[in-house]
Design an enzyme around this catalytic site. Structure first.
Site, mmCIF file in Angstrom:
data_model
loop_
_atom_site.group_PDB
_atom_site.id
_atom_site.type_symbol
_atom_site.label_atom_id
_atom_site.label_comp_id
_atom_site.label_asym_id
_atom_site.label_seq_id
_atom_site.Cartn_x
_atom_site.Cartn_y
_atom_site.Cartn_z
ATOM 1 N N GLU A 265 0.854 -1.141 0.161
ATOM 2 C CA GLU A 265 -0.032 -0.043 0.147
ATOM 3 C C GLU A 265 0.863 1.363 -0.138
ATOM 4 O O GLU A 265 1.335 1.555 1.064
ATOM 5 C CB GLU A 265 -0.803 0.012 1.358
ATOM 6 C CG GLU A 265 -1.780 -1.140 1.363
ATOM 7 C CD GLU A 265 -2.927 -1.145 0.272
ATOM 8 O OE1 GLU A 265 -3.084 -0.297 -0.179
ATOM 9 O OE2 GLU A 265 -3.275 -2.296 0.094
ATOM 10 N N CYS A 299 -2.216 9.106 2.517
ATOM 11 C CA CYS A 299 -2.065 8.569 1.250
ATOM 12 C C CYS A 299 -3.089 8.771 0.210
ATOM 13 O O CYS A 299 -3.068 9.148 -0.896
ATOM 14 C CB CYS A 299 -1.871 6.913 1.112
ATOM 15 S SG CYS A 299 -3.257 6.326 2.011
HETATM 16 P P1 NAP Z 1 8.305 5.161 4.527
HETATM 17 O O1 NAP Z 1 9.268 6.331 4.863
HETATM 18 O O2 NAP Z 1 8.328 4.710 3.475
HETATM 19 O O3 NAP Z 1 8.211 4.322 5.918
HETATM 20 C C1 NAP Z 1 7.166 3.252 5.974
HETATM 21 C C2 NAP Z 1 7.795 1.956 6.906
HETATM 22 O O4 NAP Z 1 8.994 1.436 6.249
HETATM 23 C C3 NAP Z 1 8.278 2.457 8.293
HETATM 24 O O5 NAP Z 1 7.919 1.631 9.213
HETATM 25 C C4 NAP Z 1 9.656 2.553 7.887
HETATM 26 O O6 NAP Z 1 10.643 2.443 9.199
HETATM 27 C C5 NAP Z 1 9.859 1.322 7.164
HETATM 28 N N1 NAP Z 1 11.309 1.252 6.452
HETATM 29 C C6 NAP Z 1 12.099 2.154 6.167
HETATM 30 N N2 NAP Z 1 13.085 1.905 5.409
HETATM 31 C C7 NAP Z 1 12.962 0.422 5.347
HETATM 32 C C8 NAP Z 1 13.699 -0.555 4.517
HETATM 33 N N3 NAP Z 1 14.767 -0.249 4.102
HETATM 34 N N4 NAP Z 1 13.130 -1.732 4.727
HETATM 35 C C9 NAP Z 1 11.996 -2.056 5.184
HETATM 36 N N5 NAP Z 1 11.217 -1.072 5.827
HETATM 37 C C10 NAP Z 1 11.789 0.168 5.836
HETATM 38 O O7 NAP Z 1 6.694 5.874 4.749
HETATM 39 P P2 NAP Z 1 6.281 6.936 5.672
HETATM 40 O O8 NAP Z 1 6.877 8.266 5.452
HETATM 41 O O9 NAP Z 1 6.398 6.270 7.076
HETATM 42 O O10 NAP Z 1 4.950 7.001 5.234
HETATM 43 C C11 NAP Z 1 4.176 7.908 4.366
HETATM 44 C C12 NAP Z 1 4.313 7.264 2.967
HETATM 45 O O11 NAP Z 1 3.144 5.985 3.379
HETATM 46 C C13 NAP Z 1 3.711 8.030 1.793
HETATM 47 O O12 NAP Z 1 4.121 7.834 0.787
HETATM 48 C C14 NAP Z 1 2.096 7.529 1.758
HETATM 49 O O13 NAP Z 1 1.490 7.886 0.927
HETATM 50 C C15 NAP Z 1 2.328 6.144 2.292
HETATM 51 N N6 NAP Z 1 0.967 5.336 2.755
HETATM 52 C C16 NAP Z 1 0.107 4.771 2.049
HETATM 53 C C17 NAP Z 1 -1.112 4.358 2.372
HETATM 54 C C18 NAP Z 1 -1.754 3.187 1.464
HETATM 55 O O14 NAP Z 1 -2.665 2.725 2.200
HETATM 56 N N7 NAP Z 1 -1.590 3.355 0.229
HETATM 57 C C19 NAP Z 1 -1.344 4.401 3.675
HETATM 58 C C20 NAP Z 1 -0.631 5.307 4.256
HETATM 59 C C21 NAP Z 1 0.499 5.775 3.966
HETATM 60 P P3 NAP Z 1 11.128 3.656 9.925
HETATM 61 O O15 NAP Z 1 10.424 4.993 9.617
HETATM 62 O O16 NAP Z 1 10.827 3.245 11.450
HETATM 63 O O17 NAP Z 1 12.439 3.590 9.705
#
Ligand code: NAP
Length: 502
Positions: A265, A299
């Site tokens: 997602e 999102c």
């Molecule tokens: P993110 O930076 O991609 O992080 C998401 C998760 O991935 C966090 O738990 C993060 O951990 C983890 N992560 C980071 N590096 C990783 C790696 N190398 N391997 C595995 N996991 C890793 O996203 P965010 O900034 O938290 O959230 C915002 C994004 O989420 C936006 O793009 C939004 O559109 C998207 N989103 C999508 C939906 C949907 O349902 N389509 C819903 C909500 C949000 P840490 O941050 O703890 O390092």
């Protein structure tokens, strides 16, 4: 022990929340002894201290989930027994909703009333998943000839790594975990490190609801360290990830080394298409709500409005007028609609997007700056004069920044709507049935709202086309995503010899 509801005045009396790692049914410190702190983005106060997991802890958590799946009771229980535990979890979430909502608000910065509504919505997802636990079933084929019976089983896929973002921490873990559990899977869960509190509190709820040891393991820590282990480990069968498209794509690539099933997602750049015959007040309200809800860190944010040229000037003027009246401020104050930006990095990203929009020729018609003072807040911002090639029309800002584009015909509107790499959601505003249906059928997005915006129900599948994701959550098939299909091909009676007659 009952505590007084949290307010800006009693906030500093509260000791920080202490969180540990839940591994194999036991709350533990990190093997390294390392810890991490979280400050409230609205108050700049330390609100939580966690054990910070490293690679060794992640490996232990995965081993516990593996053991619980291969030998533990959870996958072997009747659906009805699993459903009873999930319903108990839902009840405990509702019992503890005030504490959960306060934690969510302190770490994320969103208004307290919104957090409460999200916690209640999450409880509903646990209840819904409980109904699916009793309904998960395969298929049978009695049409394959007299000698053959085919039975298709739905087996739980195994150990699921669940990785969630910081914008809707409790809601998103509840879109995944109860459905994986309903199918009989076990899990290792990693919330975004900045908003781990409510997921850790969920861990205690699971223990109290009678979840067997190891069935759910919870890790707090950095994605680049433990996330990597969860994505690549050979003992994990499936990855369920919500987050940015960039990290999601990298995770899919890494998970390919062990060919895991993935459910993704990811991001969105969602258009709301406003036709000249729209219900005016409802469309203006949705344009404003669609971009400022959750400070635009959503999102599904309606981050682009595509307005028909004939009404554009008046419509945008009214959106700006209403945007000025949106209440931004301390999320613990009643009546506040938009709280703080969750992280400093996100604050900088949003401001950089606004600057680049100006450099590329767009006009900041409202806001555009950080609000001075304590806490990280950004003014409601409207960027006009946007064209489809500009970064502000293509890239996810993830902040309270609305990009306004215009169109003349329905064909132009559809072309604009489909002009990004994303395809998460969209809205169509018109009082003409044909316009709504024609647009909705041609938009490439997982959800199209018609004359409404940002509504959700457990029954309705959610997910993205194109670079917004892979797979769907929620809906009646949500548990099936967490299964493997197994065919039992049964022969009845004597089998005809192939080569050497007996
Ligand atoms: P993110 O930076 O991609 O992080 C998401 C998760 O991935 C966090 O738990 C993060 O951990 C983890 N992560 C980071 N590096 C990783 C790696 N190398 N391997 C595995 N996991 C890793 O996203 P965010 O900034 O938290 O959230 C915002 C994004 O989420 C936006 O793009 C939004 O559109 C998207 N989103 C999508 C939906 C949907 O349902 N389509 C819903 C909500 C949000 P840490 O941050 O703890 O390092």
């Amino acid at each position: 022990m009952k505590t007084d509801p949290l307010t800006p005045t009693n906030l500093s009396d509260r000791p920080p929340f202490q969180g540990k790692l839940l591994i194999d049914g036991v709350w533990a410190a990190a093997a390294s002894g390392s810890q991490l702190e979280r400050k409230s983005p609205a108050h700049d106060l330390v609100v939580a201290v966690y054990a910070q997991a490293g690679v060794e802890d992640a490996e232990r958590a995965i081993a516990a989930a593996r053991k619980a799946f291969d030998h533990g009771p959870w996958p072997r229980m009747k659906g009805a027994e699993r459903a009873a535990v999930l319903r108990k979890v839902a009840d405990l979430i509702l019992e503890r909703k005030q504490a959960l909502a306060e934690m969510e608000t302190l770490e994320n910065g969103k208004p307290l009333a919104q957090s409460l509504a999200e916690i209640e919505g999450a409880a509903d997802l646990w209840q819904y998943a409980a109904t699916l636990a009793r309904n998960l079933h395969g298929d049978s084929y009695n049409t394959l000839g007299e000698n053959t019976l085919g039975v298709v089983l739905r087996d739980p896929i195994g150990v699921v790594s669940i990785i969630t973002p910081w914008n809707f921490p409790f809601l998103i873990v509840s879109q995944k975990l109860p459905f994986a559990l309903a199918a009989g899977c076990t899990a290792v869960v990693k919330p975004a490190e900045v908003t781990s509190g409510t997921t850790v509190m969920l861990g205690q709820i699971l223990v109290d609801a009678g979840m067997p040891a190891g069935a759910v393991n919870i890790l707090v820590g950095r994605g680049g360290v433990i996330g990597d282990v969860m994505v690549t480990h050979a003992s994990v069968d499936m990855l369920s990830f919500t987050g940015s498209t960039a990290i999601g794509k990298a995770a899919v690539a890494k998970s390919a080394s062990t060919l895991k099933k993935v459910s993704m997602e990811l991001g969105g750049k969602n258009p709301q298409i406003i036709f000249e015959d729209c219900d005016w007040d409802a469309a203006v309200d949705a344009a404003v709500y669609g971009i400022y809800f959750n400070a635009g860190q959503c999102c599904n944010s309606g981050s682009r409005i595509l307005v028909q040229q004939t009404i554009a000037e008046k419509f945008v003027a009214e959106v700006i007028e209403r945007s000025k009246r949106v209440k931004v401020g301390d999320p613990l104050v009643a009546g506040v609609q938009v709280g703080a930006i969750t992280t400093e990095k996100q604050l900088e990203t949003i401001l950089a997007h606004i600057s680049s929009a100006k450099e590329q020729g767009a006009t900041v018609a409202l806001g555009g700056s950080r609000i001075p003072g304590k806490g990280m807040y950004i003014e409601p911002t409207v960027v006009a004069g946007v064209t489809r090639e500009m970064a502000i029309a293509q890239e996810e800002v993830f902040g309270p920044v609305l990009a306004v584009l215009t169109f003349n015909t329905l064909d132009e509107a559809i072309a604009l709507a489909n002009s990004t790499l994303y395809g998460l959601s969209a809205a169509v505003w018109s009082q003409d049935f044909s316009t709504c249906m024609s647009a909705a059928r041609r938009i490439k997005a997982g959800t199209v709202w018609i004359n409404t915006f940002l509504e959700g129900h457990a029954e309705l599948p959610f997910g993205g086309y194109r670079e917004s994701g892979l797979g769907r959550e929620l809906g009646r098939f949500a548990t099936e995503d967490y299964t493997e299909t197994k065919t039992l091909h049964m022969h009845l009676g004597t089998r005809t010899d192939w080569y050497v007659p007996r």
